[in-house]
Design a protein around this motif. Structure first.
Motif, short mmCIF file in Angstrom:
data_model
loop_
_atom_site.label_atom_id
_atom_site.label_comp_id
_atom_site.label_asym_id
_atom_site.label_seq_id
_atom_site.Cartn_x
_atom_site.Cartn_y
_atom_site.Cartn_z
N TRP A 130 0.83 -1.20 0.00
CA TRP A 130 0.00 0.00 0.00
C TRP A 130 0.87 1.26 0.00
N ILE A 131 1.95 1.23 0.76
CA ILE A 131 2.86 2.38 0.81
C ILE A 131 3.52 2.59 -0.55
N MET A 132 3.94 1.51 -1.18
CA MET A 132 4.57 1.61 -2.50
C MET A 132 3.60 2.18 -3.52
N ASP A 133 2.37 1.68 -3.54
CA ASP A 133 1.38 2.16 -4.50
C ASP A 133 1.02 3.62 -4.22
N TYR A 134 0.97 3.97 -2.95
CA TYR A 134 0.67 5.35 -2.58
C TYR A 134 1.78 6.28 -3.07
N ALA A 135 3.03 5.89 -2.82
CA ALA A 135 4.17 6.70 -3.25
C ALA A 135 4.22 6.82 -4.77
#
Length: 218
Positions: free
Chosen positions: A11-16
């Motif tokens: 989720w953090i990767m996709d958000y970034a």
């Protein structure tokens, strides 16, 4: 109190990378507001994304693209890891990204009946029938056994709830998918306010809840 149940790295990767829907991005930004140490994770994800982009041929981007994106998300990205302290009144239970996106506080929202001791407010509906909404439940209330048509994320903003996977308190995120059938019990110490991201209608197990579903709109 530290956050125990956190969103996964994907989720953090996709958000970034900026690949999440508006509702999902707002959910992640709101969750990260409760996890100051996640700033390093977000920075690392952005660095990885930047390194990958360095190897790609640039595409033409509108000069105002970034400004339009920030306006659309209400500044959520800028506030994700460390929300501005003057953006949200100290008395508010809403994290800064969510309150800025809403433009109002929790008691100013149009809450409607969901079930005994529970109210809800719909915030956003996006592609693939993603739905962002909020739940407000009295202490001890119980949400009947239900499942979902896809992913479910529930972020606790106030109070707590318990389901078969554990107890979730302020800042925690409960994550379920279409294979999970669960019920939730609200903690007895305080009312519970949650931000929820779901896909498609809720699938209730009991026939009474199924009969009520057309009237609650979830």
């Amino acid at each position: 109190m530290s956050v125990v149940h956190r969103l996964g790295e994907e989720w953090i990767m996709d958000y970034a990378a900026g690949t999440l829907s508006e509702g999902a991005a707002l959910m992640v930004a709101s969750h990260l507001s409760f996890v100051p140490e996640a700033r390093a994770d977000l920075a690392a994800a952005e660095a990885i994304g930047g390194a990958l982009l360095d190897g790609l041929e640039p595409d033409a981007v509108a000069p105002d693209a970034f400004a339009r994106l920030m306006a659309k998300l209400g500044g959520a990205e800028a506030d994700a890891a460390e929300p501005a302290r003057d953006a949200t009144p100290a008395s508010s239970v809403l994290p800064a990204p969510l309150r800025r996106w809403l433009g109002r506080d929790v008691d100013e929202l149009g809450w409607s009946f969901l079930g005994p001791g529970m109210r809800k407010v719909k915030l956003w509906r996006g592609p693939n029938d993603e739905r962002l909404w909020m739940l407000r439940a009295k202490p001890g209330a119980r949400i009947p056994a239900h499942g979902h048509s896809g992913i479910e994320l529930v972020l606790v903003l106030k109070g707590s709830f318990t389901d078969p996977s554990g107890t979730f308190r302020v800042g925690d995120v409960e994550e379920a998918d279409d294979a999970d059938m669960h019920s939730l019990t609200i903690g007895t110490e305080d009312e519970c306010i949650c931000l929820a991201l779901t896909k498609g209608p809720i699938r209730f197990e009991g026939w009474i809840a199924r009969l009520m579903q057309p009237f609650i709109g979830l």
